[in-house]
Motif scaffolding. Structure first.
Motif, short mmCIF file in Angstrom:
data_model
loop_
_atom_site.label_atom_id
_atom_site.label_comp_id
_atom_site.label_asym_id
_atom_site.label_seq_id
_atom_site.Cartn_x
_atom_site.Cartn_y
_atom_site.Cartn_z
N LEU A 172 0.77 -1.51 0.07
CA LEU A 172 0.04 -0.09 -0.20
C LEU A 172 0.62 0.84 0.28
CD1 LEU A 172 -3.21 -0.18 2.32
CD2 LEU A 172 -3.21 -0.17 -0.42
N GLU A 173 1.96 1.62 0.25
CA GLU A 173 2.30 2.44 0.69
C GLU A 173 3.69 2.57 -0.63
OE1 GLU A 173 7.25 4.44 2.91
OE2 GLU A 173 6.01 1.94 3.25
N ASP A 174 4.27 1.42 -1.61
CA ASP A 174 4.18 1.87 -2.86
C ASP A 174 2.80 2.10 -3.96
OD1 ASP A 174 6.53 0.79 -2.36
OD2 ASP A 174 6.32 -1.70 -2.82
N ALA A 175 1.34 1.48 -3.54
CA ALA A 175 0.48 2.21 -4.01
C ALA A 175 0.35 3.02 -3.71
CB ALA A 175 -0.34 1.34 -2.88
N GLU A 176 0.46 4.22 -2.29
CA GLU A 176 -0.01 5.01 -2.59
C GLU A 176 0.91 6.41 -3.37
OE1 GLU A 176 -0.47 8.38 1.57
OE2 GLU A 176 1.30 6.80 1.43
N ALA A 177 3.27 6.27 -3.47
CA ALA A 177 3.70 6.40 -4.18
C ALA A 177 3.06 6.53 -5.52
CB ALA A 177 4.74 6.27 -4.52
N ALA A 178 2.07 5.36 -5.87
CA ALA A 178 2.05 5.64 -7.51
C ALA A 178 0.88 5.89 -7.98
CB ALA A 178 2.01 3.76 -7.70
N THR A 179 -0.12 6.14 -6.88
CA THR A 179 -0.95 6.64 -7.37
C THR A 179 -0.86 7.68 -7.32
OG1 THR A 179 -2.25 5.34 -5.69
CG2 THR A 179 -3.12 7.58 -6.34
N ASP A 188 -6.63 16.67 -14.01
CA ASP A 188 -8.07 16.73 -14.44
C ASP A 188 -9.01 15.45 -14.03
OD1 ASP A 188 -8.06 19.18 -14.68
OD2 ASP A 188 -7.49 19.19 -16.29
N ASP A 189 -8.06 14.47 -13.98
CA ASP A 189 -9.14 12.71 -13.79
C ASP A 189 -8.95 13.08 -12.17
OD1 ASP A 189 -9.35 10.52 -14.38
OD2 ASP A 189 -7.44 10.09 -15.52
N PRO A 190 -10.37 12.25 -12.20
CA PRO A 190 -11.07 11.73 -11.41
C PRO A 190 -9.82 9.83 -10.78
CG PRO A 190 -12.59 11.91 -12.43
CD PRO A 190 -11.95 12.28 -12.91
N THR A 191 -9.90 9.66 -11.54
CA THR A 191 -9.79 7.85 -11.22
C THR A 191 -8.53 8.22 -10.24
OG1 THR A 191 -10.59 7.94 -13.30
CG2 THR A 191 -9.83 6.10 -12.57
N PRO A 192 -7.49 8.57 -10.79
CA PRO A 192 -6.62 8.19 -9.52
C PRO A 192 -7.03 8.42 -7.81
CG PRO A 192 -5.28 9.54 -10.92
CD PRO A 192 -6.90 9.55 -11.53
N TRP A 193 -7.83 9.91 -7.88
CA TRP A 193 -8.45 9.72 -6.14
C TRP A 193 -8.92 9.03 -5.78
CZ3 TRP A 193 -6.11 13.33 -3.69
CH2 TRP A 193 -5.07 14.67 -4.15
N CYS A 194 -9.69 8.41 -6.78
CA CYS A 194 -10.87 7.25 -6.44
C CYS A 194 -9.39 6.06 -6.23
CB CYS A 194 -11.56 7.32 -7.53
SG CYS A 194 -12.82 4.95 -7.36
N THR A 195 -9.38 6.24 -6.33
CA THR A 195 -8.27 4.77 -5.97
C THR A 195 -7.18 5.07 -4.70
OG1 THR A 195 -7.39 4.25 -8.68
CG2 THR A 195 -5.32 3.49 -6.90
N MET A 196 -6.90 6.90 -4.46
CA MET A 196 -6.12 7.28 -3.45
C MET A 196 -7.00 6.88 -2.28
SD MET A 196 -3.64 8.67 -2.26
CE MET A 196 -2.63 9.25 -3.11
N LEU A 197 -8.96 7.05 -2.42
CA LEU A 197 -9.78 6.95 -1.43
C LEU A 197 -9.62 5.13 -0.99
CD1 LEU A 197 -12.86 8.25 -2.68
CD2 LEU A 197 -11.33 9.58 -1.03
N THR A 198 -9.01 3.90 -1.59
CA THR A 198 -8.90 3.37 -1.41
C THR A 198 -7.68 2.81 -0.32
OG1 THR A 198 -10.07 1.91 -3.32
CG2 THR A 198 -8.79 0.32 -1.49
N VAL A 199 -6.35 3.28 -1.06
CA VAL A 199 -4.78 3.86 -0.23
C VAL A 199 -6.19 4.04 1.27
CG1 VAL A 199 -3.27 4.80 0.03
CG2 VAL A 199 -3.69 4.25 -1.82
N ALA A 200 -6.50 5.62 1.24
CA ALA A 200 -6.16 6.36 2.82
C ALA A 200 -7.12 5.17 3.29
CB ALA A 200 -7.41 6.56 2.20
N ARG A 201 -7.76 4.33 3.07
CA ARG A 201 -8.83 3.19 4.36
C ARG A 201 -7.60 2.33 4.18
NH1 ARG A 201 -12.16 -1.19 2.49
NH2 ARG A 201 -12.95 0.32 0.62
#
Length: 365
Positions: A172-179, A188-201
């Protein structure tokens, strides 16, 4: 029902009533949902259970044996792109994401499906990333999140090993950096921010930090359905919220748009899973009245359609609206892969039990 003329039968009847009550059902209705083998545990060995299962074919429903919890992607374009990726070809996925443009809900769904495939095999993704594509960056971030959850497994926290937790947080630490890299590649793309919500959880963000991520998401798409699904999970009592916060979030979503009404049904299921009555609430009934027309109209081809239908079927049966529930099962067909069926650990069985109840209560065709 069971005769109570001897203690053996009386004890069996009491056990059946208790099991039914725990599920919010009458003993008679609960008995009808059990297989002969399951019912036998409540019936003394010298008794023969007499439970007649409905013939679901009378309502145009597929046979029990055809029902499956195998993952199903209704969008043929997404399914074809994922199949190609798993065969080693990332280009159909790249073309699809380009074609989807700012259809943010469908884009997020496609990225999630491609990310799941990348979690199993990242070789095609590496070739895709070499092209410098921002879309590849989004898939990479989602793939790492999917990989983290694979390592953690779907078990409840007390059954996840220390080794699994360590691997989960490391990935998940790697995922946060990748996101973050994906966000920078497509601001402008909300898609990575959606991914970041899962990372945040997963990384256990506090409420304020989570709200900061949420603010970035809604600034780009206030009605982003996949992001609302992720946020609802965060506000559940099993993660970092409470029943009150979860319901408040679902109520706010319901007020925003019909395509978000299904979140109230998810919230009801989450509450029921924790022993809090919610299926028969006014909130659930309102959500059903909003989501059903959306499913058959504007939302007919939305990625959340089958998911919402599954939750609606469960809620409709709980509210004795069985004819309407049968209509949902007609569309669901053989597919028992929605999360609502999986909480018992036996999705096909949960699907079939609910379908039986729907048919028992429905008007004969």
């Amino acid at each position: 029902m069971l005769s109570l003329f001897n203690s053996k039968r009386r004890k069996a009847a009491i056990a059946l009533v208790k099991a039914a009550k725990a599920r919010g059902m009458s003993a008679e209705d609960y008995a009808k949902t059990l297989s002969p083998e399951e019912l036998a545990q409540y019936v003394p060995q010298d008794d023969k259970p007499k439970v007649e299962m409905p013939d679901v074919a009378l309502w145009g429903l597929p046979p029990d044996k055809e029902v499956t919890a195998a993952k199903f992607v209704a969008d043929a374009r997404v399914a074809e792109a994922v199949t190609a990726y798993r065969a080693g070809d990332w280009q159909p996925g790249a073309a699809l994401l380009t074609e989807l443009g700012t259809d943010w809900d469908r884009r997020a769904f496609a990225v999630q499906q491609l990310g799941d495939a990348a979690a199993d095999d990242d070789a095609p993704l590496k070739e895709w990333q070499a092209s410098g594509s921002a879309d590849a960056a989004a898939v990479n971030a989602q793939g790492l999140v999917a990989l983290a959850w694979q390592i953690r497994s779907g078990l409840t926290p007390e059954h996840v090993s220390e080794e699994q937790w360590a691997g989960f947080f490391r990935v998940l630490e790697d995922a946060e950096a990748a996101t973050q890299a994906a966000i920078e590649a497509a601001p402008d793309d909300p898609t990575p921010w959606c991914t970041m919500l899962t990372v945040a959880r997963g990384r256990q963000y506090g409420n304020d930090d989570f709200r900061a991520v949420w603010a970035e998401l809604v600034a780009r798409d206030p009605l982003h359905r996949p992001a609302h699904e992720q946020a609802l999970q965060y506000w559940c009592a099993k993660w970092f919220g409470s029943h009150e916060q979860m319901f408040a979030f679902a109520d706010e979503a319901l007020d925003k748009a019909p395509k978000l009404a299904g979140l109230a049904l998810v919230a009801a299921h989450e509450a029921e899973d924790k022993g809090v009555a919610a299926w028969k609430s006014d909130r659930t009934k309102l959500a059903l009245d909003v989501v059903r027309p959306w499913l058959d109209g504007e939302g007919r081809d939305h990625p959340a359609n089958l998911r919402d239908r599954a939750y609606a079927a469960k809620a409709l049966v709980a509210n004795d609206r069985c004819d309407e529930a049968v209509e949902q099962f007609k569309v669901l067909g053989v597919h028992a892969d929605a999360l609502v069926w999986a909480y018992t650990g036996r999705p096909e069985r949960e699907f079939l039990k609910t379908r039986y109840l729907a048919c028992y209560g429905a008007t004969r065709p």
